[in-house]
Each structure stands twice: as structure tokens, then as C-alpha cells.
Design an enzyme around this catalytic site. Structure first.
Site, short mmCIF file in Angstrom:
data_model
loop_
_atom_site.label_atom_id
_atom_site.label_comp_id
_atom_site.label_asym_id
_atom_site.label_seq_id
_atom_site.Cartn_x
_atom_site.Cartn_y
_atom_site.Cartn_z
N TYR A 33 0.84 -1.20 0.00
CA TYR A 33 0.00 0.00 0.00
C TYR A 33 0.87 1.24 0.00
O TYR A 33 2.09 1.18 0.22
CB TYR A 33 -0.97 0.00 1.19
CG TYR A 33 -0.35 0.36 2.52
CD1 TYR A 33 0.50 -0.53 3.17
CD2 TYR A 33 -0.61 1.59 3.12
CE1 TYR A 33 1.06 -0.20 4.40
CE2 TYR A 33 -0.06 1.92 4.34
CZ TYR A 33 0.79 1.03 4.98
OH TYR A 33 1.34 1.36 6.18
N ARG A 52 8.40 4.61 -4.05
CA ARG A 52 8.44 3.58 -3.01
C ARG A 52 7.43 2.47 -3.29
O ARG A 52 7.70 1.29 -3.03
CB ARG A 52 8.17 4.22 -1.64
CG ARG A 52 8.37 3.25 -0.48
CD ARG A 52 8.25 3.94 0.87
NE ARG A 52 6.92 4.47 1.07
CZ ARG A 52 6.56 5.24 2.10
NH1 ARG A 52 7.46 5.58 3.02
NH2 ARG A 52 5.33 5.68 2.22
N LYS A 148 6.58 -1.85 2.07
CA LYS A 148 5.35 -1.27 2.65
C LYS A 148 4.19 -2.26 2.45
O LYS A 148 3.28 -2.05 1.64
CB LYS A 148 5.05 0.11 2.06
CG LYS A 148 4.12 0.93 2.94
CD LYS A 148 4.13 2.39 2.53
CE LYS A 148 3.01 3.21 3.14
NZ LYS A 148 3.09 3.42 4.57
N GLU A 180 11.03 2.68 14.83
CA GLU A 180 10.19 3.76 14.27
C GLU A 180 8.85 3.74 14.97
O GLU A 180 8.61 2.92 15.86
CB GLU A 180 10.04 3.58 12.76
CG GLU A 180 9.42 2.25 12.36
CD GLU A 180 9.44 1.99 10.86
OE1 GLU A 180 9.33 2.94 10.06
OE2 GLU A 180 9.53 0.80 10.49
N LEU A 205 10.73 1.26 7.63
CA LEU A 205 10.22 1.73 6.34
C LEU A 205 10.95 3.02 5.98
O LEU A 205 11.07 3.91 6.84
CB LEU A 205 8.71 2.02 6.45
CG LEU A 205 8.07 2.45 5.15
CD1 LEU A 205 7.82 1.23 4.26
CD2 LEU A 205 6.77 3.20 5.38
#
Ligand code: PLP
Length: 285
Positions: A33, A52, A148, A180, A205
Site C-alpha cells: 500500500y 516507493r 510497505k 520507528e 520503512l
């Protein structure tokens, strides 16, 4: 009123937008996504998000069912149809529906492409003015966090724990260092004015907002160090903040209930937020 979504070639009311129960996104989280912000009707840093998307898809050998040019057209059509001024455009690509539930890639299945929008006033968010609290949780995710993937269960649990604690985000910790946030990149400003954020790699990510903020900071001769930091270091920091497409730059004012500095958004965080909003306005497409 129902907004308009895009599902495999058609624009349909969101409430009627459907995919098969055999879709591999549903059965295996076999999908990727991407989320781009919309500010004053324009897409923010969209090329970075689409790059990305292509990279993540490549890493799981999943072809994008439309060209990037067509994806941009659909994003813009959704913004126009939904009269979206401020918010987000979500894109999901899955390996599609097969006839059953075989784990290996199906032959001849058509990938699913779904897109929809949501309304969010990121610039005027109350949480940005006051800052947010974060809680810490162990990072229990898989080893390819640079992809992702829609497999977000660890983050669902982390962010649920944060919500139950009245916090705005969860910082995930591995080997004593912050990786993160559940859906954001994590930063601190050290006592000697160095902006610290973990370096990219398979354990986080590569945030698009993180990348832009690092560049904007370096262009202004601010010192940036890409390395892991601990919660102890964060609690001794001058400032802490997160970045993401859905929050831009947002102050972190407490960690597990302990104040960061004076418990208020710091001047550098506020400055970087304004710089990023300026960048978003100037470069929106
Ligand atoms: N890290 C994780 C795990 C995320 O899910 C996200 C966004 O969803 C980010 C970082 C921030 O990335 P971006 O700035 O590209 O939105």
C-alpha cells in the site's frame, strides 16, 4: 455522503467498493500500500510515494496493474470527484484473487488495484499544536520492514495499545533502540543540537516525509545524524518528533508518560513543521 473509490478500473461509491474474499490481500496480506497527503487539493511529495510503491512491489514480484502515469490520473480524478482539499489518497495493490487458497503465486490472477481518499486537516490538527505522547512497545514485526506491506497486525496492536494509554503513537523498540513509530518515522534533537533518526535499512520503512525533512534540514545547515537512539537518549533530548504523510512533522512531548524536555513542542520541531508545510505547498502536484 459516500465518497468515490476506485476498484479495478471503475469509480464506485465507497460503500459499494468490493473485492473477492479470495483476494490474496485479504487471505495472506499479499499486497502493498501507499499513502500520499493532499494539501489544498494537491498531492504532496507524490513522486517519492509512487517510487516507493514501485520498489515495494518489485521486492515481492508483484506487477503494478496500471502505469504510474495512469495511477496519478486516478489519484487526481479521485481528488476531483471527492472535492478533496485536505486529506489522504490511499493506494493498495494485491496479488488478486485465485480460485482457492494456494500459498504460492497464482498463475494468471489479475492484481487488484484499489484506491480511495479520506479527509484530514493535517496542517490545523490539534495534536500538532500540543504534541503527542508516545508509548513504547517491543518491535515484533517481520524482517523486511522496508517493504510497505499491508501486513500491519503488529502495528495495529501497537497503535491500539497507544490509544488505550491515551497516546498518539507507539514507538517500537528493538535491541534497546527505537526502530520507528507504528505509522511514522521517529526523531530526536540532542542537547548538542543534532537531529537524530535511524538510518534506512530492512528494519524500518524508508519514510518519504523523513527523507524530505532530512534534506530540508541539511539544506539549512542543520546537523543530521542517521543512527539508532534509545528511549533513555530520547528522554534526555531537547526535542522529539515524528514524521509521516498523514501528520507531516509532529512533536512528541512525552514517552511512556515521562515528559520530553518541558513537555511542550520544541522550537526546532515547530520550525521543521513550517518548513515542511512550505515545501508541501510549493511542490504539490
Ligand atoms: N514508518 C512506518 C512503519 C509507517 O507505516 C509510515 C507511514 O505509514 C512511516 C514510517 C512514515 O512514512 P511516510 O513519511 O512515507 O508516510
Amino acid at each position: 455522503m459516500d465518497s468515490i473509490a476506485y476498484v479495478n478500473g471503475s469509480f464506485v461509491p465507497l460503500s459499494q467498493a468490493k473485492v473477492s474474499i479470495l483476494d490474496r490481500g485479504f487471505l495472506f496480506a499479499d499486497g502493498i500500500y501507499e499513502v500520499s497527503a493532499v494539501l489544498e487539493g494537491k498531492l504532496v511529495d507524490n513522486a517519492s510515494h509512487l517510487a516507493r510503491l514501485e520498489r515495494s512491489l518489485g521486492e515481492i514480484s508483484l506487477p503494478l496493474p496500471e502505469s504510474i502515469a495512469r495511477i496519478i490520473e486516478i489519484q487526481k480524478e479521485l481528488i476531483a470527484r471527492n472535492k478533496l482539499e485536505n486529506g489522504l489518497v490511499y493506494i493498495e495493490v494485491t496479488r488478486g484473487a485465485d480460485k482457492g487458497r494456494d500459498f504460492a503465486f497464482p498463475k494468471g490472477a489479475q492484481p487488484t488495484l484499489v484506491m480511495f481518499t479520506s479527509v484530514k486537516d493535517i496542517v490545523n490538527a490539534e495534536s500538532a499544536k500540543k504534541g503527542i505522547g508516545v508509548i513504547t512497545v517491543p518491535d515484533i514485526r517481520w524482517a523486511r520492514r522496508d517493504i510497505k506491506s499491508v501486513a500491519l497486525l503488529a502495528q495495529v496492536l501497537a497503535k491500539q495499545a497507544a490509544a488505550e494509554a491515551g497516546a498518539g503513537e507507539a514507538w517500537m523498540v528493538e535491541d534497546g533502540k527505537v526502530t520507528e513509530g507504528g505509522s511514522s518515522s521517529a526523531f530526536i534533537l540532542t542537547q548538542d543540537d543534532v537531529i537524530v533518526t535511524r538510518q534506512n535499512g530492512s528494519d524500518i520503512l524508508p519514510g518519504c516525509t523523513r527523507k524530505a525533512v532530512v534534506k530540508l534540514a541539511e539544506e539549512r545547515q542543520l546537523r543530521v545524524e542517521e543512527r539508532p537512539f534509545s528511549i533513555d537518549e530520547a528522554l534526555k533530548a531537547k526535542e522529539a518528533f515524528i514524521t509521516s504523510a498523514s501528520s507531516f512533522v509532529q512533536a512528541v512531548v512525552s514517552i511512556d508518560g515521562k515528559a520530553v524536555a518541558n513537555g511542550r513542542p520544541g522550537p526546532l520541531t515547530n520550525r521543521l513543521r513550517e518548513i515542511y508545510i512550505g515545501f508541501a505547498r510549493e511542490t504539490g502536484t
